[in-house]
Design a protein around this motif. Structure first.
Motif, PDB file in Angstrom:
ATOM      1  N   HIS A 165     -15.804  -3.000  21.819  1.00 13.22           N
ATOM      2  CA  HIS A 165     -16.620  -3.461  22.951  1.00 13.22           C
ATOM      3  C   HIS A 165     -17.383  -2.311  23.610  1.00 13.22           C
ATOM      4  CE1 HIS A 165     -15.107  -7.574  22.961  1.00 13.22           C
ATOM      5  NE2 HIS A 165     -13.919  -7.074  22.696  1.00 13.22           N
ATOM      6  N   LEU A 166     -17.293  -1.141  23.029  1.00 12.85           N
ATOM      7  CA  LEU A 166     -17.896   0.049  23.616  1.00 12.85           C
ATOM      8  C   LEU A 166     -19.357   0.187  23.207  1.00 12.85           C
ATOM      9  CD1 LEU A 166     -17.070   2.637  25.279  1.00 12.85           C
ATOM     10  CD2 LEU A 166     -16.725   3.759  23.064  1.00 12.85           C
ATOM     11  N   ASN A 167     -20.162   0.762  24.093  1.00  9.62           N
ATOM     12  CA  ASN A 167     -21.563   1.048  23.808  1.00  9.62           C
ATOM     13  C   ASN A 167     -21.628   2.296  22.916  1.00  9.62           C
ATOM     14  OD1 ASN A 167     -24.357   1.097  23.848  1.00  9.62           O
ATOM     15  ND2 ASN A 167     -24.477   2.173  25.793  1.00  9.62           N
ATOM     16  N   TYR A 168     -21.197   2.105  21.670  1.00 10.11           N
ATOM     17  CA  TYR A 168     -21.033   3.246  20.771  1.00 10.11           C
ATOM     18  C   TYR A 168     -21.015   2.740  19.336  1.00 10.11           C
ATOM     19  CZ  TYR A 168     -18.147   6.603  18.116  1.00 10.11           C
ATOM     20  OH  TYR A 168     -17.637   7.455  17.161  1.00 10.11           O
ATOM     21  N   LYS A 169     -21.743   3.439  18.447  1.00  9.63           N
ATOM     22  CA  LYS A 169     -21.718   3.099  17.026  1.00  9.63           C
ATOM     23  C   LYS A 169     -20.788   4.061  16.307  1.00  9.63           C
ATOM     24  CE  LYS A 169     -24.541   2.371  12.909  1.00  9.63           C
ATOM     25  NZ  LYS A 169     -25.901   2.367  12.324  1.00  9.63           N
ATOM     26  N   PRO A 170     -19.672   3.574  15.789  1.00 11.31           N
ATOM     27  CA  PRO A 170     -18.716   4.459  15.103  1.00 11.31           C
ATOM     28  C   PRO A 170     -19.357   5.114  13.881  1.00 11.31           C
ATOM     29  CG  PRO A 170     -17.750   2.300  15.562  1.00 11.31           C
ATOM     30  CD  PRO A 170     -19.209   2.183  15.832  1.00 11.31           C
ATOM     31  N   ARG A 171     -18.914   6.330  13.576  1.00 12.27           N
ATOM     32  CA  ARG A 171     -19.417   7.022  12.390  1.00 12.27           C
ATOM     33  C   ARG A 171     -18.771   6.476  11.125  1.00 12.27           C
ATOM     34  NH1 ARG A 171     -19.309  13.370  14.426  1.00 12.27           N
ATOM     35  NH2 ARG A 171     -20.745  13.103  16.194  1.00 12.27           N
ATOM     36  N   SER A 172     -17.513   6.082  11.243  1.00 12.83           N
ATOM     37  CA  SER A 172     -16.780   5.599  10.082  1.00 12.83           C
ATOM     38  C   SER A 172     -17.264   4.214   9.673  1.00 12.83           C
ATOM     39  CB  SER A 172     -15.282   5.559  10.392  1.00 12.83           C
ATOM     40  OG  SER A 172     -14.575   4.858   9.399  1.00 12.83           O
ATOM     41  N   ALA A 173     -17.504   4.027   8.371  1.00 12.61           N
ATOM     42  CA  ALA A 173     -18.011   2.745   7.878  1.00 12.61           C
ATOM     43  C   ALA A 173     -17.003   1.630   8.097  1.00 12.61           C
ATOM     44  CB  ALA A 173     -18.364   2.866   6.394  1.00 12.61           C
ATOM     45  N   TRP A 174     -15.695   1.903   7.903  1.00 14.35           N
ATOM     46  CA  TRP A 174     -14.710   0.821   8.044  1.00 14.35           C
ATOM     47  C   TRP A 174     -14.549   0.407   9.502  1.00 14.35           C
ATOM     48  CZ3 TRP A 174     -10.041   0.714  10.674  1.00 14.35           C
ATOM     49  CH2 TRP A 174      -9.524   1.940  11.094  1.00 14.35           C
ATOM     50  N   ILE A 175     -14.717   1.361  10.445  1.00 18.12           N
ATOM     51  CA  ILE A 175     -14.664   1.003  11.868  1.00 18.12           C
ATOM     52  C   ILE A 175     -15.915   0.208  12.245  1.00 18.12           C
ATOM     53  CG2 ILE A 175     -14.511   1.866  14.232  1.00 18.12           C
ATOM     54  CD1 ILE A 175     -12.979   4.243  13.236  1.00 18.12           C
ATOM     55  N   GLN A 176     -17.056   0.558  11.658  1.00 17.62           N
ATOM     56  CA  GLN A 176     -18.272  -0.223  11.888  1.00 17.62           C
ATOM     57  C   GLN A 176     -18.084  -1.669  11.440  1.00 17.62           C
ATOM     58  OE1 GLN A 176     -21.769   1.549  10.149  1.00 17.62           O
ATOM     59  NE2 GLN A 176     -21.325   3.574  10.977  1.00 17.62           N
ATOM     60  N   ARG A 177     -17.488  -1.855  10.249  1.00 17.22           N
ATOM     61  CA  ARG A 177     -17.257  -3.210   9.756  1.00 17.22           C
ATOM     62  C   ARG A 177     -16.276  -3.960  10.654  1.00 17.22           C
ATOM     63  NH1 ARG A 177     -17.188  -0.383   4.795  1.00 17.22           N
ATOM     64  NH2 ARG A 177     -14.904  -0.377   4.805  1.00 17.22           N
ATOM     65  N   MET A 178     -15.217  -3.268  11.070  1.00 15.03           N
ATOM     66  CA  MET A 178     -14.218  -3.867  11.944  1.00 15.03           C
ATOM     67  C   MET A 178     -14.858  -4.303  13.263  1.00 15.03           C
ATOM     68  SD  MET A 178     -10.788  -1.974  13.378  1.00 15.03           S
ATOM     69  CE  MET A 178     -11.775  -0.755  14.258  1.00 15.03           C
ATOM     70  N   LYS A 179     -15.699  -3.441  13.816  1.00 17.80           N
ATOM     71  CA  LYS A 179     -16.361  -3.755  15.076  1.00 17.80           C
ATOM     72  C   LYS A 179     -17.328  -4.930  14.904  1.00 17.80           C
ATOM     73  CE  LYS A 179     -19.064  -1.711  18.810  1.00 17.80           C
ATOM     74  NZ  LYS A 179     -19.442  -0.474  19.508  1.00 17.80           N
ATOM     75  N   ALA A 180     -18.065  -4.950  13.788  1.00 18.86           N
ATOM     76  CA  ALA A 180     -19.021  -6.031  13.547  1.00 18.86           C
ATOM     77  C   ALA A 180     -18.320  -7.383  13.464  1.00 18.86           C
ATOM     78  CB  ALA A 180     -19.799  -5.757  12.260  1.00 18.86           C
TER      79      ALA A 180
END
Length: 261
Positions: A165-180
């Motif tokens: 929910h943070l105003n932040y784009k994770p660098r890690s691809a798997w965290i990006q997918r998890m967040k999406a």
């Protein structure tokens, strides 16, 4: 960023808006948040208790692994069938509980103080699940290890939940997918993607979806079915809120709506 709201401090007495915070501010807020500090203290106390009643490394590790495996399944079942169920708001005595532990979070997913579960509900739930598992494996020592593991996993879940929910784009691809996937749960269709750090159970039970094209947008994604009509029939949550349920959160940002579109 500036302003008291976006400067994590226990002295402000104000809610933290994750939609207006960066990663550094989140770390400060997370590591000084009373609920998280309580969890840290309980993990430490569990370590001491496990050492005092030590049952051996094999049983201790077995209890910890068992909790790691059971935790996401229990979380999924509670999240899908209890937190997203409609029974609690229909009962006057449980309406406040449902409002606090999940409705408020879906009404405004960016507020940190409603994102974290309340210890008065979270800790008994962890205890009920983990203590019997640990005790059956090796007695008091492994019960303590199991409980401490459950609390530690909760801390990890809560941090990654904040990232989602943070105003932040994770660098890690798997965290990006998890967040999406989690953003879809909050801004497209709440009846899916119930996991936090893992969506294995979602895949097994058929509630996993990868993008907004997979299913139509839910009209109850922000109110979990507690709309104005339901509020008229079961007014207790609305009375506590002081306003009718909203169809979208105040904190929804254009980029999040595009991500769910």
């Amino acid at each position: 960023m500036s302003g008291t709201l976006n400067n994590p401090s226990l002295k402000t007495g104000r809610s933290f808006d994750l939609g207006k915070m960066d990663l550094r501010q989140l770390w400060i807020a997370y590591l000084t948040y009373p609920t998280i500090l309580l969890y840290f203290a309980l993990v430490l106390a569990s370590c001491f208790a496990s050492a005092h009643f030590f049952a051996g490394w094999s049983k201790t590790l077995c209890a910890m692994v068992a909790v790691v495996l059971v935790y996401p399944v229990v979380w999924y079942l509670l999240h899908r069938y209890v937190l997203h169920g409609r029974l609690l708001y229909k009962i006057k005595w449980t309406a406040a509980l449902w409002k606090r532990i999940h409705f408020d979070h879906h009404q405004d997913p960016h507020l940190l103080d409603v994102l974290f579960g309340a210890p008065v509900t979270t800790l008994p739930t962890i205890a009920v699940i983990t203590l019997p598992i640990g005790y059956l494996i090796g007695g008091l020592g492994t019960a303590a290890a199991a409980f401490g593991t459950g609390v530690a996993i909760t801390c990890i879940y809560e941090f990654f939940h904040c990232i989602q929910h943070l105003n932040y784009k994770p660098r890690s691809a798997w965290i990006q997918r998890m967040k999406a996937r989690h953003v879809l749960h909050h801004f497209h269709d709440e009846d899916g993607n119930f996991g936090i750090t893992s969506f294995v159970v979602d895949r097994v039970l058929g509630s996993y979806y990868v993008d907004a094209k997979a299913r139509p947008r839910s009209p109850t994604v922000f109110n979990l079915g507690y709309d104005v009509a339901e509020a008229a029939r079961y007014p207790w949550v609305m009375d506590l809120t002081g306003a009718p349920p909203r169809d979208r959160p105040d904190g929804a940002r254009p980029e999040q709506k595009r991500a769910a579109a």
